[in-house]
Design an enzyme around this catalytic site. Sequence first.
Site, PDB file in Angstrom:
ATOM      1  CB  CYS A  69      -0.911   0.003   1.225  1.00 38.05           C
ATOM      2  SG  CYS A  69      -1.859   1.533   1.428  1.00 38.05           S
ATOM      3  CB  CYS A  72       1.133   1.579   4.712  1.00 35.95           C
ATOM      4  SG  CYS A  72      -0.449   0.728   4.869  1.00 35.95           S
ATOM      5  CG  HIS A 134      -3.900  -1.011   5.051  1.00 35.55           C
ATOM      6  ND1 HIS A 134      -3.615  -0.337   3.889  1.00 35.55           N
ATOM      7  CD2 HIS A 134      -4.655  -2.099   4.686  1.00 35.55           C
ATOM      8  CE1 HIS A 134      -4.158  -0.981   2.852  1.00 35.55           C
ATOM      9  NE2 HIS A 134      -4.794  -2.041   3.312  1.00 35.55           N
ATOM     10  CG  ASN A 174     -14.249   9.163  -3.753  1.00 42.89           C
ATOM     11  OD1 ASN A 174     -15.233   9.862  -3.592  1.00 42.89           O
ATOM     12  ND2 ASN A 174     -13.384   9.360  -4.744  1.00 42.89           N
ATOM     13  CG  HIS A 185      -4.068   3.678   4.143  1.00 39.87           C
ATOM     14  ND1 HIS A 185      -3.109   2.941   4.796  1.00 39.87           N
ATOM     15  CD2 HIS A 185      -4.222   4.812   4.876  1.00 39.87           C
ATOM     16  CE1 HIS A 185      -2.696   3.615   5.863  1.00 39.87           C
ATOM     17  NE2 HIS A 185      -3.365   4.749   5.919  1.00 39.87           N
ATOM     18  CG  HIS A 187      -7.031   7.751   0.650  1.00 41.21           C
ATOM     19  ND1 HIS A 187      -7.510   6.470   0.448  1.00 41.21           N
ATOM     20  CD2 HIS A 187      -7.065   8.345  -0.581  1.00 41.21           C
ATOM     21  CE1 HIS A 187      -7.793   6.293  -0.832  1.00 41.21           C
ATOM     22  NE2 HIS A 187      -7.545   7.409  -1.480  1.00 41.21           N
ATOM     23  CD  GLN A 189      -8.463  11.620  -4.517  1.00 41.04           C
ATOM     24  OE1 GLN A 189      -7.833  12.117  -5.457  1.00 41.04           O
ATOM     25  NE2 GLN A 189      -9.348  10.662  -4.700  1.00 41.04           N
TER      26      GLN A 189
END
Length: 360
Positions: A69, A72, A134, A174, A185, A187, A189
């Site tokens: 990933c 991570c 994660h 998303n 993971h 997250h 944007q």
Amino acid sequence: MIRTVRHLADGREIIYYDEAPHARDAVDTRDLPPVAASSEIRRDPLSGEWVAMAAHRQTRTYKPPADLCPLCPSKPGKPSEIPESDYDVVVFENRFPSFSQHVSGEASSVDGAGLVPTAPGRGRCDVVCFTSDHNGSFATLSPRRVRTVVDAWADRTASMSTLDGVEQVFPFENRGEEIGVTLSHPHGQIYAYPFVTPKTRRALDTARAYQAEHGRPVLGDVLAAEREAGTRVVAEGEHWTAFVPPAARWPVHVLLVPHRQVPDIPALSDAERDDFAEVYLQVLRRCDALYDRPLPYIAAWNQAPVRVDRELGWLHLELFSILRTKDKLKYLAGSESGMGVWINDATPEQIAERLRAAHP
């Protein structure tokens, strides 16, 4: 919160937001080629809306295994986008941006005919990692960590708003493969657009007309009506109320609205940021309990544009999901995709009742 700015091997900026002092001096040892951003925007002459062309994104990372990933922390022999061995919240420039400050070119038109204006896709796209875990999610964050994320959103919104050509800043998350997520993971944007988005423009036009007729902000009146009725309220705090919009489009659809009109996240007070963390976590945990599974969703911050109509904006977060039952999706088919006319399989009152009854 402690903010530390560093740079990755290809020159991209990475910013650590820490809740306690850390020496953020790890070096990105990867051999990376320069970022090749070549996005362009074109204005559709039939709708008047701008469309981004970013063909270079076809090569972006797609569903890597968990041990590879890129979000991570780095491990010996496995460097990632984050050189440090651990982090609280981290933000870095996307390696495959839809918009970038580094694109070249000048305003022109398709085929030089003047009918379809074009311009460089000049802006910025950041990735926001909410936690180094994660296997976590936004819903499993502590209120303190959510506050750190909010502060990071505020800091990046303020910074991106000063960039050349940026007209609107859009933080979002998303979540879930059903939404199209390719990195699992936790997250989000942040997009810095070189134009005011179509949805925002329509909302501002509506707000302007309502203000002219009634002398009050339309979202303020909607918020007051929802708080008074209570029928569609899902959660509330001292400074925020979460409710299903009275004309909800999605099978799960919630607005989180501050009680005070502010244009964007940087304008929130400390107390408002803390209260948001508490209310939002309630909403997310109810969403995950709704079908007894992690809910795929999009969480979209609606902020005022950077330069125009800021007095009409009223910051709010919109969360929605395409999951209409535990194992059925709502598809945007003919009416929704073809004509923009939404048909919901549930009433807003039913959606709110189900969310209130969902106990984490």
